[in-house]
Design a protein around this motif. Structure first.
Motif, short mmCIF file in Angstrom:
data_model
loop_
_atom_site.label_atom_id
_atom_site.label_comp_id
_atom_site.label_asym_id
_atom_site.label_seq_id
_atom_site.Cartn_x
_atom_site.Cartn_y
_atom_site.Cartn_z
N ILE A 138 0.79 -1.31 0.14
CA ILE A 138 -0.07 0.23 0.05
C ILE A 138 0.63 1.15 -0.04
CG2 ILE A 138 -1.71 1.38 1.49
CD1 ILE A 138 -2.78 -0.83 -0.28
N ARG A 139 1.93 1.28 0.70
CA ARG A 139 2.72 2.39 0.67
C ARG A 139 3.29 2.62 -0.58
NH1 ARG A 139 5.69 1.28 6.49
NH2 ARG A 139 4.01 2.46 7.67
N LYS A 140 3.84 1.54 -1.30
CA LYS A 140 4.51 1.66 -2.59
C LYS A 140 3.38 2.30 -3.64
CE LYS A 140 6.07 -0.96 -6.43
NZ LYS A 140 6.20 -2.47 -6.88
N LYS A 141 1.96 1.79 -3.51
CA LYS A 141 1.05 2.48 -4.44
C LYS A 141 0.72 3.68 -4.08
CE LYS A 141 0.51 -1.02 -6.99
NZ LYS A 141 0.68 -1.04 -8.43
N LYS A 142 0.98 4.24 -2.91
CA LYS A 142 0.55 5.48 -2.25
C LYS A 142 1.30 6.28 -2.98
CE LYS A 142 1.83 7.28 1.44
NZ LYS A 142 2.14 7.45 2.71
N LEU A 143 2.85 6.17 -3.02
CA LEU A 143 3.73 6.80 -3.29
C LEU A 143 3.69 6.98 -5.03
CD1 LEU A 143 6.90 5.74 -1.41
CD2 LEU A 143 5.65 7.93 -1.19
N GLU A 144 3.23 5.93 -5.51
CA GLU A 144 3.05 6.04 -7.06
C GLU A 144 1.87 6.71 -7.40
OE1 GLU A 144 2.35 1.92 -8.34
OE2 GLU A 144 4.54 1.52 -8.04
N ALA A 145 0.88 6.80 -6.33
CA ALA A 145 -0.38 7.80 -6.79
C ALA A 145 0.10 9.32 -6.77
CB ALA A 145 -1.55 7.44 -5.77
N ILE A 146 1.13 9.45 -5.58
CA ILE A 146 1.49 10.96 -5.52
C ILE A 146 2.33 11.33 -6.77
CG2 ILE A 146 3.12 12.23 -4.25
CD1 ILE A 146 2.18 10.63 -1.78
N ASP A 147 3.20 10.40 -7.15
CA ASP A 147 3.91 10.73 -8.22
C ASP A 147 3.16 11.15 -9.44
OD1 ASP A 147 6.38 10.51 -6.89
OD2 ASP A 147 6.93 8.17 -7.80
N HIS A 148 2.18 10.47 -9.59
CA HIS A 148 1.39 10.70 -10.82
C HIS A 148 0.16 11.63 -10.45
CE1 HIS A 148 2.65 6.40 -11.74
NE2 HIS A 148 2.69 6.87 -12.97
N GLU A 149 0.27 12.54 -9.30
CA GLU A 149 -0.60 13.45 -8.94
C GLU A 149 -2.11 13.12 -8.80
OE1 GLU A 149 0.27 17.00 -11.44
OE2 GLU A 149 2.45 16.90 -11.04
N ASN A 150 -2.26 11.69 -8.42
CA ASN A 150 -3.54 11.27 -8.33
C ASN A 150 -3.85 11.35 -6.49
OD1 ASN A 150 -5.96 9.86 -7.71
ND2 ASN A 150 -5.55 8.19 -9.25
N PHE A 151 -3.98 12.72 -6.00
CA PHE A 151 -3.94 12.92 -4.57
C PHE A 151 -5.04 12.25 -3.79
CE2 PHE A 151 -1.33 16.34 -6.77
CZ PHE A 151 -0.09 16.00 -6.32
N GLU A 152 -6.23 12.24 -4.51
CA GLU A 152 -7.29 11.56 -3.81
C GLU A 152 -7.25 10.16 -3.68
OE1 GLU A 152 -11.26 12.57 -5.26
OE2 GLU A 152 -10.77 14.51 -5.74
N PHE A 153 -6.61 9.40 -4.47
CA PHE A 153 -6.49 8.05 -4.51
C PHE A 153 -5.31 7.93 -3.34
CE2 PHE A 153 -4.40 4.12 -6.06
CZ PHE A 153 -5.33 3.33 -5.45
N ALA A 154 -4.25 8.83 -3.38
CA ALA A 154 -3.29 8.68 -2.29
C ALA A 154 -3.69 8.85 -0.89
CB ALA A 154 -2.13 9.75 -2.58
N ALA A 155 -4.94 9.79 -1.01
CA ALA A 155 -5.23 9.90 0.39
C ALA A 155 -6.15 8.87 1.00
CB ALA A 155 -6.21 11.32 0.44
#
Length: 143
Positions: free
Chosen positions: A74-91
């Protein structure tokens, strides 16, 4: 038996009973004395880290290990979401991450018999500090 085990047992007992001891000043003084002895003997007090190479990971139950592996994913996926500027998904992932971490730390607490301080391996110079519910924060800080 490791020579610091009696001190660890005393420290855990002091911490367990801090709320019921009438003179916490004496207890805090004894806690500081025990810490000083640990440092004098070359030990460090550290918070748990749950990477698969750590002794803390080894102390988890099988379910706790699965939770830990899921948390890493999940941490890895969260960082990927942030890198792709998908902030709602990261949250959303951050919320799941918090829940998984809470479950994993609770599993660890249960597996080490609800001790606040534990030496997980005989050859280690690290004493693991585990204060899942924050009970000890008012009495001292771990740095």
């Amino acid at each position: 038996m490791n020579p610091i085990e009696p001190l660890l047992a005393e420290l855990n007992e002091l911490c367990k009973n801090l709320d019921s001891i009438s003179d916490n000043t004496i207890s805090r003084k004894r806690i500081r004395e025990i810490f000083t002895e640990f440092v004098r003997q070359g030990y460090n007090i550290v918070t748990p880290r749950f990477d698969p190479e750590s002794p803390e990971y080894g102390a988890l139950s099988e379910n706790g290990k699965l939770i830990c592996e899921r948390l890493i994913y999940i941490r890895k996926k969260k960082l990927e979401a942030i890198d792709h500027e998908n902030f709602e998904f990261a949250a959303d992932l951050r919320e799941l991450e918090r829940e998984l971490k809470k479950r994993m730390v609770n599993d660890f607490s249960i597996m080490i018999s609800n001790k606040f301080f534990v030496l997980l391996t005989e050859d280690s110079k690290e004493i693991i500090y585990n204060d899942f519910d924050g009970k000890l924060k008012a009495y001292f800080k771990i740095t």
